[in-house]
Structures are given as C-alpha cells and as structure tokens.
Write an enzyme that holds these catalytic residues in place. Structure first.
Site, mmCIF file in Angstrom:
data_model
loop_
_atom_site.group_PDB
_atom_site.id
_atom_site.type_symbol
_atom_site.label_atom_id
_atom_site.label_comp_id
_atom_site.label_asym_id
_atom_site.label_seq_id
_atom_site.Cartn_x
_atom_site.Cartn_y
_atom_site.Cartn_z
ATOM 1 N N GLY A 47 0.825 -1.201 0.000
ATOM 2 C CA GLY A 47 0.000 0.000 0.000
ATOM 3 C C GLY A 47 0.858 1.249 0.000
ATOM 4 N N GLN A 52 3.178 9.958 0.635
ATOM 5 C CA GLN A 52 4.443 9.210 0.707
ATOM 6 C C GLN A 52 5.298 9.413 -0.543
ATOM 7 O OE1 GLN A 52 2.514 5.257 1.906
ATOM 8 N NE2 GLN A 52 4.536 5.168 2.880
ATOM 9 N N CYS A 97 6.254 -0.159 6.742
ATOM 10 C CA CYS A 97 5.866 1.012 5.953
ATOM 11 C C CYS A 97 7.032 1.405 5.059
ATOM 12 C CB CYS A 97 5.524 2.159 6.904
ATOM 13 S SG CYS A 97 5.059 3.681 6.066
ATOM 14 N N LEU A 98 6.737 1.721 3.799
ATOM 15 C CA LEU A 98 7.799 2.085 2.859
ATOM 16 C C LEU A 98 8.508 3.382 3.257
ATOM 17 C CD1 LEU A 98 5.940 1.113 -0.425
ATOM 18 C CD2 LEU A 98 7.848 -0.118 0.633
ATOM 19 N N HIS A 139 -4.045 1.641 7.674
ATOM 20 C CA HIS A 139 -2.676 2.173 7.686
ATOM 21 C C HIS A 139 -2.544 3.325 6.684
ATOM 22 C CE1 HIS A 139 1.884 1.454 7.762
ATOM 23 N NE2 HIS A 139 1.715 2.245 6.711
ATOM 24 N N GLU A 140 -3.075 3.106 5.472
ATOM 25 C CA GLU A 140 -2.931 4.127 4.417
ATOM 26 C C GLU A 140 -3.796 5.350 4.699
ATOM 27 O OE1 GLU A 140 -0.485 3.772 2.568
ATOM 28 O OE2 GLU A 140 -0.169 1.652 2.956
ATOM 29 N N HIS A 143 -2.124 7.580 6.960
ATOM 30 C CA HIS A 143 -1.168 8.456 6.257
ATOM 31 C C HIS A 143 -1.867 9.712 5.751
ATOM 32 C CE1 HIS A 143 2.654 6.390 6.063
ATOM 33 N NE2 HIS A 143 2.144 5.286 5.548
HETATM 34 ZN ZN ZN Z 1 2.951 3.428 5.500
#
Ligand code: ZN
Length: 192
Positions: A47, A52, A97-98, A139-140, A143
């Site tokens: 995701g 991000q 998380c990226l 999670h997204e 963000h």
């Molecule tokens: Zn993340």
C-alpha cells in the site's frame, strides 16, 4: 509511467493531513498509475499513500498481490477514502511502511471497517471489509490524516524503538529504492 521516490516518515509532508481531490483529471490518473508502479518496484510493498510520494492529496493505492495468499488480487485505487465505522473486534498484526525502512512492529487495530471512497472514474463505493485489506486501508488512511503507524504503539514500545527511529530519521537506515530524506535530499535514485 514513472517510479517516484518515497518520502522518509520524518519529512514534514507525512505529518500533515492531505487535501481532498475535487476533480479526477489527467494529473491524478498519472499520479495513481505512477504510485502503483512505484509500489510494485519496491517488491514487497502492499500500500502507498500520495503524501508518501510527496503529493499532499487524498489518494491511496493498494495491491495485496505481493502477499502470497493474495497473489490473484487486483490493485485498488482509492480517492478521498473515509472510514465510516470500525468493528469492536481488535486484532494485532505486524506492520511495516515504505516510509519507515526496516522497521516492523505489531499494531492493534479494529478487524473490520466500513469505508467510502471513489475510483478513478469517480464511481462511489461503500464497502465493509476485514482482514489484511482492512488493515492496509487503515494504515494508508492514517497516512492521509498525517499519522504514522508507530504513533499507534504504546508509550513504552515507542520509547523502546526510539533509537531505531532516530537512525531512520538521520538516514543511517536506508531502503533500496529512491528515497527523500527529512531535509528533502534525494538518495538512491541511480541504484539499479
Ligand atoms: Zn505506511
């Protein structure tokens, strides 16, 4: 299509709520497609939120197919997603998380959610989901609201992970994809 650099979790854009999208124009369509390509390029990401990749817009892409048991799932693009309700059932699950390379912690979240969003054609969806998909969406969507997953750790856990988060903040721990440090410096663009 293009692979976009991913922003470090301590970059200010990731602590700011994103803006709702008023119109799905070519810029948004290109951004969504580039985000999917970026997600695939990371290899194990499932995701990604627009902030991000440095765009403060209410847009996320999800593709569970990097996870073994979901390899036939199609990617999902969500515009202006809002969670309408959460289940009382809570589950603990390890998240990564990226924007937070090499950092994995168990986070407690509701198992099921009801979410409203739009696709790239402007069609409205109102769905109830649970399991991994509900986990990734929460999670997204966090963000999009300027919340990082480690902010949901207990105070004790947060203190225990402080050193590692500092290494991430200072660029001592780096991912193997193009990446923007908290001060805006781009690293890793030429790797592979
Ligand atoms: Zn993340």
């Amino acid at each position: 299509m293009a692979v976009l650099p991913i922003y470090n979790c301590f970059h200010p854009i990731l602590s700011k709520p994103t803006k709702f999208i008023d119109e799905i124009d070519n810029e948004i369509i290109t951004l969504a497609n580039n985000m999917l390509e970026t997600l695939h390029k990371t290899g194990n990401g499932i995701g990604l939120a627009a902030n991000q990749v440095g765009e403060s817009k209410s847009l996320i892409v999800i593709d569970l197919s990097a996870a073994k048991e979901y390899k036939n799932e199609k990617p999902i693009i969500m515009i202006n997603p809002i969670i309408d309700s959460f289940s009382d059932d809570l589950v603990e699950f390890e998240e990564g998380c990226l924007s937070v390379p090499d950092f994995y912690e168990k986070i407690i979240r509701p198992d099921a959610i009801q979410v409203v969003y739009y696709d790239l054609k402007g069609k409205e969806y109102n769905i109830s989901i649970n399991g991994l998909l509900a986990r990734v969406m929460q999670h997204e969507i966090d963000h999009l609201n300027g919340i990082l997953f480690y902010q949901r750790l207990s105070l004790l856990k947060r203190n225990m992970t402080k050193n590692k988060l500092n290494k991430i903040k200072n660029g001592i721990i780096l991912p193997d994809y193009p990446y923007v440090l908290p001060d805006g410096k781009l690293v890793g663009q030429d790797s592979n």
